[in-house]
Design an enzyme around this catalytic site. Structure first.
Site, PDB file in Angstrom:
ATOM      1  N   CYS A 103       1.061   0.717  28.637  1.00  0.00           N
ATOM      2  CA  CYS A 103       1.380   2.214  28.581  1.00  0.00           C
ATOM      3  C   CYS A 103       1.666   2.620  27.011  1.00  0.00           C
ATOM      4  O   CYS A 103       2.504   1.921  26.389  1.00  0.00           O
ATOM      5  CB  CYS A 103       2.580   2.576  29.259  1.00  0.00           C
TER       6      CYS A 103
ATOM      7  N   PRO B 214      -3.827   2.272  37.591  1.00  0.00           N
ATOM      8  CA  PRO B 214      -2.452   2.981  37.657  1.00  0.00           C
ATOM      9  C   PRO B 214      -2.606   4.285  36.640  1.00  0.00           C
ATOM     10  O   PRO B 214      -2.698   4.084  35.605  1.00  0.00           O
ATOM     11  CB  PRO B 214      -1.040   1.880  37.239  1.00  0.00           C
TER      12      PRO B 214
ATOM     13  N   ASN C 101     -11.365  -1.852  31.672  1.00  0.00           N
ATOM     14  CA  ASN C 101     -10.815  -0.339  31.786  1.00  0.00           C
ATOM     15  C   ASN C 101     -10.942   0.163  30.484  1.00  0.00           C
ATOM     16  O   ASN C 101     -10.945  -0.322  29.200  1.00  0.00           O
ATOM     17  CB  ASN C 101      -9.441  -0.795  31.930  1.00  0.00           C
ATOM     18  N   GLY C 102     -11.266   1.724  30.558  1.00  0.00           N
ATOM     19  CA  GLY C 102     -11.481   2.529  29.559  1.00  0.00           C
ATOM     20  C   GLY C 102     -12.828   3.072  29.473  1.00  0.00           C
ATOM     21  O   GLY C 102     -13.831   2.539  29.401  1.00  0.00           O
TER      22      GLY C 102
END
Length: 260
Positions: free
Chosen positions: A109, A19, A209-210
């Site tokens: 977030c 996202p 992720n990343g």
């Protein structure tokens, strides 16, 4: 040979679009899907805005048939609002005839306007609250519930393994780990050793992720962590040290990354 990721009772490919608020709209998602994304995710959607009847917010949760499989990501800090918003989104989707594959809870977030309200990665500071949010959302949802999280609030409070165990126990069907703390924002580089620790600690699928800029990065993530899939996102303004963000050179592997 590509892996598959089982979320709930359905199998998906292992290359996911993460996202991205402000960027991951329908047009962008469609391009990523066209170029090989196995699983998509919406921009983050405010639970309170959904519950209070905001007119524009529901459009962020709309899914077209061509985008399936796709999750809708919710953010908020109050379990009742998160559960109610999930139910409203799923009820509307049922009327439209295109259901999301999952409701994804945003516990990652890092931006100030989100964490200042106790939302996003601020939830990593209150695991009982995060657990309650997941539990309530699972009970209200007719699709699986997943969670995207960071390593913790800062380097002195890394608790991602406990957080992953917590959401698994609350009923989450998968967890996506961005391998930075909230205070690190988008630099320095990720520490994927924590993704491996999460993978070793839970039975639900773990998505890494990343800093996935190329096929080689994805392969490294798979090989070093044992993760079930990778979630890919890239905002060029966050990486000024890179001269260009062009498509990477082809890597001789079954993992070809047509987007990054």
């Amino acid at each position: 040979m590509k892996r598959t990721v089982t979320v709930g009772d359905k199998e998906y490919g292992d290359l996911w679009l993460a996202p991205m608020a402000g960027d991951g709209d329908h047009a962008f998602r469609s391009i990523c899907k066209k170029h090989g994304a196995d699983y998509l995710c919406s921009e983050m959607v405010s639970a309170k805005a959904i519950c209070y009847g905001d007119k524009k917010t529901p459009t962020l949760a709309k899914i077209t048939p061509e985008e399936v499989p796709m999750a809708v990501q919710l953010f908020g800090s109050e379990p009742e609002f998160m559960a109610e918003a999930a139910k409203k989104i799923l009820d509307d989707a049922k009327k439209d005839g295109v259901m999301p594959s999952a409701i994804d809870i945003n516990a990652g977030c890092p931006v100030h306007k989100i964490v200042s309200n106790g939302e996003g990665s601020a939830l990593m500071k209150d695991l009982p609250l995060l657990s309650k949010i997941v539990e309530k959302t699972v009970l209200a949802s007719s699709v699986p519930v997943t969670v995207k999280m960071r390593l913790g609030w800062d380097m002195s409070s890394i608790n991602v393994v406990d957080a992953a165990k917590c959401v698994e126990a609350a009923g989450a069907s998968a967890v996506c780990v961005h391998a930075r703390t909230r205070t690190q924002l988008y630099a320095p580089g990720v520490d994927i050793s924590y993704i491996k620790k999460v993978k070793d600690a839970v039975k639900i699928p773990v998505i890494g992720n990343g800093d996935i800029f190329s096929a080689a990065d994805a392969i490294n993530m798979f090989e070093k962590t044992g993760c079930d899939g990778v979630a890919i996102a890239k905002k060029s303004h966050l990486y000024p040290h890179l001269p260009t963000l062009e498509r990477p050179q082809r890597v001789h592997s079954s993992y070809e990354m047509p987007f990054s």
